[in-house]
Design an enzyme around this catalytic site. Sequence first.
Site, PDB file in Angstrom:
ATOM      1  N   HIS B  79       2.149   3.482   1.514  1.00 53.38           N
ATOM      2  CA  HIS B  79       3.433   3.609   1.504  1.00 53.38           C
ATOM      3  C   HIS B  79       3.768   4.682   0.341  1.00 53.38           C
ATOM      4  O   HIS B  79       3.220   4.881  -0.161  1.00 53.38           O
ATOM      5  CB  HIS B  79       4.038   2.104   1.339  1.00 53.38           C
ATOM      6  CG  HIS B  79       3.642   1.597   0.031  1.00 53.38           C
ATOM      7  ND1 HIS B  79       2.750   0.647  -0.158  1.00 53.38           N
ATOM      8  CD2 HIS B  79       4.243   1.922  -1.329  1.00 53.38           C
ATOM      9  CE1 HIS B  79       2.385   0.332  -1.463  1.00 53.38           C
ATOM     10  NE2 HIS B  79       3.481   1.153  -2.211  1.00 53.38           N
ATOM     11  N   GLU B 130       8.650   1.561  -0.105  1.00 54.33           N
ATOM     12  CA  GLU B 130       9.073   0.628  -1.056  1.00 54.33           C
ATOM     13  C   GLU B 130      10.050   1.286  -1.993  1.00 54.33           C
ATOM     14  O   GLU B 130      10.271   2.183  -2.187  1.00 54.33           O
ATOM     15  CB  GLU B 130       8.017   0.408  -1.777  1.00 54.33           C
ATOM     16  CG  GLU B 130       7.833  -0.722  -3.137  1.00 54.33           C
ATOM     17  CD  GLU B 130       6.711  -0.838  -4.007  1.00 54.33           C
ATOM     18  OE1 GLU B 130       5.752  -0.074  -3.737  1.00 54.33           O
ATOM     19  OE2 GLU B 130       6.622  -1.811  -4.871  1.00 54.33           O
TER      20      GLU B 130
END
Lengths: 134, 134
Positions: B79, B130
């Site tokens: 991520h 995120e």
Amino acid sequence: MLGRVNHIAIAVPDLAAATAAYRDSLGAAVSQPQPLPEHGVTVVFVELPNTKIELLQPLGQDSPIEAFLEKNPSGGMHHICYEVDDIILARDRLLAAGSRVLGGGEPKTGAHGKPVLFLHPKDFFGTLIELEQA
Amino acid sequence: MLGRVNHIAIAVPDLAAATAAYRDSLGAAVSQPQPLPEHGVTVVFVELPNTKIELLQPLGQDSPIEAFLEKNPSGGMHHICYEVDDIILARDRLLAAGSRVLGGGEPKTGAHGKPVLFLHPKDFFGTLIELEQA
């Protein structure tokens, strides 16, 4: 040896839709699409305070991201580009450590007009790494 | 809305070997491994001039990166974490734009002790994002 993260490249199947998502949903500053036929991609730059994201869509035949998008049809993170001061020194250190440099090991001119090399993702735990001379 | 890239997270099956590759082959500054049992990972920070890489290895049962490593046994980019000034404003903008926020939409305390949210990768072309309140 590793310097700044120059960019994170994300391959996408629909550049207009991806650009809209980064601009409208995430509120990021995005560039106009820039066709780079000699690199087989059209790129949109997402400018962030400390680095940039490059959204890549295949352009023309034999795009270097075509196979990636066949495996990942929705798109995904394609590579990370790190700056190095001296790409020949960097390459020689990597080769001495047993890492594989793609494409015969001679730097090519990258999308920013600077010498670049790509490293084999199997030597770096599934991450394709680009090195660019700063 | 999007601020700095706080980190890029890379999931790896063998943290010691990955740490050695970043330290020895790439010449990067790496931290000691830090177990974060409440987040189900052990992390090594690779410090770069403008951001950091987080090398993640599963820790304990039900690690959030276990399924990723089953699909990508060699590891891979997991991520990207972006900083935002106000995570509630960011969430509400995303929801209004039709993006999906994982885990019910309430921020949780992330690995750096700050409020975080994760966005559905299908809304961002295969990239898990995120957001962390700066």
